[in-house]
Design an enzyme around this catalytic site. Structure first.
Site, PDB file in Angstrom:
ATOM      1  N   THR A 174     -37.361   7.808   1.902  1.00 36.59           N
ATOM      2  CA  THR A 174     -36.336   8.137   0.932  1.00 36.59           C
ATOM      3  C   THR A 174     -36.543   7.043  -0.080  1.00 36.59           C
ATOM      4  O   THR A 174     -37.241   6.077   0.196  1.00 36.59           O
ATOM      5  CB  THR A 174     -34.965   8.054   1.648  1.00 36.59           C
ATOM      6  OG1 THR A 174     -34.865   9.146   2.549  1.00 36.59           O
ATOM      7  CG2 THR A 174     -33.779   8.087   0.707  1.00 36.59           C
ATOM      8  N   GLU A 217     -34.777  18.365   4.949  1.00 30.79           N
ATOM      9  CA  GLU A 217     -33.424  17.820   5.095  1.00 30.79           C
ATOM     10  C   GLU A 217     -32.607  18.552   6.162  1.00 30.79           C
ATOM     11  O   GLU A 217     -31.615  18.021   6.671  1.00 30.79           O
ATOM     12  CB  GLU A 217     -32.706  17.863   3.734  1.00 30.79           C
ATOM     13  CG  GLU A 217     -31.376  17.145   3.660  1.00 30.79           C
ATOM     14  CD  GLU A 217     -31.458  15.621   3.731  1.00 30.79           C
ATOM     15  OE1 GLU A 217     -32.578  15.076   3.584  1.00 30.79           O
ATOM     16  OE2 GLU A 217     -30.421  14.991   3.950  1.00 30.79           O
ATOM     17  N   ASP A 263     -31.362  16.737   9.180  1.00 27.09           N
ATOM     18  CA  ASP A 263     -30.192  15.853   9.216  1.00 27.09           C
ATOM     19  C   ASP A 263     -28.963  16.532   9.811  1.00 27.09           C
ATOM     20  O   ASP A 263     -27.933  15.891  10.020  1.00 27.09           O
ATOM     21  CB  ASP A 263     -29.871  15.321   7.812  1.00 27.09           C
ATOM     22  CG  ASP A 263     -30.666  14.049   7.506  1.00 27.09           C
ATOM     23  OD1 ASP A 263     -31.468  13.625   8.367  1.00 27.09           O
ATOM     24  OD2 ASP A 263     -30.491  13.482   6.414  1.00 27.09           O
ATOM     25  N   SER A 318     -25.267  12.930   5.526  1.00 25.04           N
ATOM     26  CA  SER A 318     -26.271  12.003   5.005  1.00 25.04           C
ATOM     27  C   SER A 318     -25.800  10.568   5.217  1.00 25.04           C
ATOM     28  O   SER A 318     -24.613  10.323   5.477  1.00 25.04           O
ATOM     29  CB  SER A 318     -26.450  12.275   3.510  1.00 25.04           C
ATOM     30  OG  SER A 318     -27.222  11.281   2.911  1.00 25.04           O
ATOM     31  N   SER A 319     -26.716   9.631   5.118  1.00 25.31           N
ATOM     32  CA  SER A 319     -26.338   8.208   5.148  1.00 25.31           C
ATOM     33  C   SER A 319     -26.599   7.537   3.812  1.00 25.31           C
ATOM     34  O   SER A 319     -26.369   6.332   3.673  1.00 25.31           O
ATOM     35  CB  SER A 319     -27.157   7.473   6.215  1.00 25.31           C
ATOM     36  OG  SER A 319     -26.895   8.008   7.476  1.00 25.31           O
ATOM     37  N   GLY A 321     -33.568   4.418   4.409  1.00 23.43           N
ATOM     38  CA  GLY A 321     -33.483   3.913   5.785  1.00 23.43           C
ATOM     39  C   GLY A 321     -32.617   4.717   6.723  1.00 23.43           C
ATOM     40  O   GLY A 321     -32.280   4.241   7.809  1.00 23.43           O
ATOM     41  N   GLY A 322     -32.208   5.949   6.328  1.00 22.31           N
ATOM     42  CA  GLY A 322     -31.395   6.773   7.217  1.00 22.31           C
ATOM     43  C   GLY A 322     -30.127   6.037   7.623  1.00 22.31           C
ATOM     44  O   GLY A 322     -29.444   5.448   6.784  1.00 22.31           O
TER      45      GLY A 322
HETATM   46  O1  DON Z   1     -29.705  11.791   3.772  1.00 20.17           O
HETATM   47  C1  DON Z   1     -30.067  10.953   4.602  1.00 20.17           C
HETATM   48  O2  DON Z   1     -29.353  10.101   5.060  1.00 20.17           O
HETATM   49  C2  DON Z   1     -31.517  10.971   5.066  1.00 20.17           C
HETATM   50  N1  DON Z   1     -32.150  12.214   4.681  1.00 20.17           N
HETATM   51  C3  DON Z   1     -32.215   9.792   4.498  1.00 20.17           C
HETATM   52  C4  DON Z   1     -33.554   9.605   5.133  1.00 20.17           C
HETATM   53  C5  DON Z   1     -34.074   8.256   4.915  1.00 20.17           C
HETATM   54  O3  DON Z   1     -33.459   7.388   4.346  1.00 20.17           O
HETATM   55  C6  DON Z   1     -35.392   7.987   5.508  1.00 20.17           C
HETATM   56  N2  DON Z   1     -35.913   6.782   4.925  1.00 20.17           N
HETATM   57  N3  DON Z   1     -36.311   5.830   5.339  1.00 20.17           N
END
Ligand code: DON
Length: 581
Positions: free
Chosen positions: A384, A423, A426, A461-462, A482-483
């Site tokens: 991301t 996505e 998620d 989402s995060s 970073g999720g």
């Molecule tokens: O929306 C979210 O929280 C995730 N799709 C984000 C994924 C993410 O940050 C992966 N990256 N390192």
């Protein structure tokens, strides 16, 4: 489109002239400029912290042409869709937190589930998740939101013409750009997972470090969007191309695209440490998590008193806070249009003081009863991306955008030249009712239907693009990929700056760790700053297990100190912080 190069070149030349004119105006302040409706600068310059050098050059061009933070943000996002292909995107989604003319805004352009999506669409007939199905290939794709989000933001707040903000991206797609080692590594890592399952290699096999990488189909798509507007992606030829790519393989239809609209939401806001935190509301869990962590840490001032940053007792207390935050995340957070989220309670002082009271230095990790964590919350994959922008007029944009996994689903729209997201991963793809043996293996709670797949729903989402305001002025713009590590990372950088007095650069470079409810008692450390030696031994003695993770985060922040913007790009990545006078 063959005209793309001349447009790009013409604009570059125009930019140089305008830049020269602006530079001259700093010295002579010609009355002709002063008479326009342009407000007076309040900062010494505009600034960006962005994940690659191409997007920094784009920002320079846009500011030189007289653009504001929103113009720059939109141009950066389109550029990253070309030059940062593993995360920058047209076929993904994201969140944008803005401060424009003294008012905060939040734009939700997250992907949504297609109309024919169903709760159990990733399960086999025995109720077991089909490995990889929500992550790789056409069925993993949610309805993309990025182009409508960028269109909405620029139309509402931008000063430049739409075509101007797309010009740098069109130029990079037409002429190509030199690939760096980071991008090639990301490609190599992702390619194995996509091999034989998607058309990824047909488009990205030549993404090699040091080699120029033009993307003619992507250039044409961007040119169509530039000339016909953002809705072209949802209603024009690009929509046809997406629907054809999906037909017989994935669920996104022309109707899903036509129906997609980005949404302006009330940003989440809280007082902390003399600042106003402006951050992401649901469908992000990140803003709630960030505010909960900041307030609980402040409530526990006495317990934290005298503890060294990132010492074992410090990490222990933060981990105890994180257990509470992730328990709430599991129990209460969802797409707010599907489930009402009790935001006032979750971020309220009284509630958080009571939660903070449960935290104690003597607590034995894992001993207290805890509610279940998300089954797949620890399995975050890169990538991301985030960028922060402030302009000299005091406006700011903090923007996080995602394809979810690195290069998303690995599906490229044939004829369109852009990647589609995964996505859908998620969502809770293995609802407990359908699969009692799923990772948490716990009894039903009120959270059981939360974040399950339903038509039109947004996954939890995060992403946490955040701004800090002081006396109505922007003091900080911050975010990271970073999720579920996103808001624990932002929390650490913010507290390192404001509680420990570290400079923004030191705070971004400092060691970071991550902990969440499940797996219990686990502290994750990062390759950039391994957690070893005495500190590791002390944490193990306290009852924790330590686990290295492959991902470091990539914070992009700008602190405004008085009238001086100080951008910092995370040394873990290849980003760039730049001030433009
Ligand atoms: O929306 C979210 O929280 C995730 N799709 C984000 C994924 C993410 O940050 C992966 N990256 N390192």
């Amino acid at each position: 489109m063959s005209k793309a190069t001349p447009i790009g070149l013409k604009l570059t030349a125009a930019a140089v002239l305008l830049f020269a004119a602006c530079a001259a105006s700093l010295v002579t302040a010609p009355p002709a400029l002063a008479k326009t409706a342009v407000p007076k600068p309040v900062l010494d310059g505009s600034a960006v912290a962005v994940p690659d050098s191409y997007s920094a050059d784009t920002a320079q061009q846009i500011f030189a042409e007289g653009g504001n933070a929103v113009d720059a943000a939109v141009a950066i996002a389109f550029t990253l869709a070309v030059t940062y292909s593993d995360a920058g995107n047209l076929g993904g989604g994201g969140f944008m937190t803005l401060y424009v003319d003294g008012k905060p805004y939040f734009l939700d352009y997250l992907e949504r589930a297609p109309q024919t999506a169903t709760r159990d669409m990733y399960l086999d007939d025995k109720g077991k998740a089909v490995p990889g199905m929500s992550q790789v290939g056409a069925r993993a794709v949610g309805v993309p939101g990025t182009v409508d989000g960028l269109w909405e933001a620029q139309r509402r707040f931008g000063k430049l013409k739409w075509k101007q903000v797309l010009a740098p991206a069109i130029r990079y797609a037409t002429d190509g750009f030199k690939v760096d080692a980071r991008l090639q590594k990301a490609r190599d890592d992702a390619a194995t997972g996509f091999a034989g399952k998607t058309n990824f290699d047909a488009y990205f096999a030549n993404l090699k470090a040091g080699v120029n990488f033009p993307q003619p189909e992507l250039a044409q798509t961007l040119a169509r969007i530039a000339s016909d507007g953002g809705r072209e992606f949802y209603e024009g030829r690009t929509a046809d191309l997406i629907a054809s790519q999906m037909y017989g393989h994935g669920l996104v239809t022309k109707q899903d695209l036509q129906q997609y609209k980005a949404i302006w939401r009330q940003p989440l806001s809280a007082d902390w440490n003399g600042y106003q935190v402006v951050t992401a509301p649901p469908p992000s869990s990140g803003g709630v998590g960030l505010i909960q962590m900041l307030k609980m840490k402040a409530d526990l001032k006495q317990a934290f008193g005298g503890l060294d940053l990132n010492s074992a007792p410090y990490i222990h207390l933060i981990a105890q806070i994180e257990d509470r935050v992730f328990a709430d995340r599991q129990q209460y957070l969802d797409d707010p249009d599907a489930t009402p989220v009790p935001l006032d309670k979750l971020t309220g002082d009284a509630y958080l003081a009571q939660r903070a009271d449960e935290v104690s230095p003597d607590e034995v990790p894992g001993a207290a009863p805890v509610k279940p964590g998300l089954a797949d919350a620890t399995a975050e994959k890169p990538q991301t991306t985030h960028f922060s922008v402030v302009d000299k007029w005091g406006n700011a944009v903090s923007n996080t955008t995602t394809l979810d996994g690195s290069f998303g689903s690995g599906v490229v729209v044939d004829g369109g030249g852009f990647l589609l997201n995964d996505e859908m991963d998620d969502f809770v793809t293995t609802p407990r009712a359908a699969s009692p043996a799923s990772a948490s293996g716990t009894s039903a709670t009120t959270g059981d239907e939360l974040n399950t797949i339903a038509p039109g729903r947004r996954p939890l989402s995060s992403m946490t693009p955040t701004l800090l305001l002081k006396d109505g002025k922007v003091a900080l713009a911050i975010g990271t990929p970073g999720g579920s590590r996103i808001f624990t990372t932002i929390f650490q950088v913010m507290t390192d700056i404001y509680d420990f007095g570290l400079s923004p650069a030191d705070a971004v470079a400092a060691m970071r760790f991550h902990h969440q409810l499940l797996p219990q008692k686990t502290i994750y450390w990062e390759p950039y700053h391994p957690l070893t030696g005495d500190l590791a031994e002390q944490l193990k003695a306290k009852g924790y297990m330590l686990e290295g993770q492959s991902f470091n985060g990539d914070v992009q922040l700008i602190r405004v100190d008085g009238t001086t913007p100080q951008p910092v790009a995370d040394p873990r990545g290849v980003g760039v912080g730049k001030v433009f006078q």
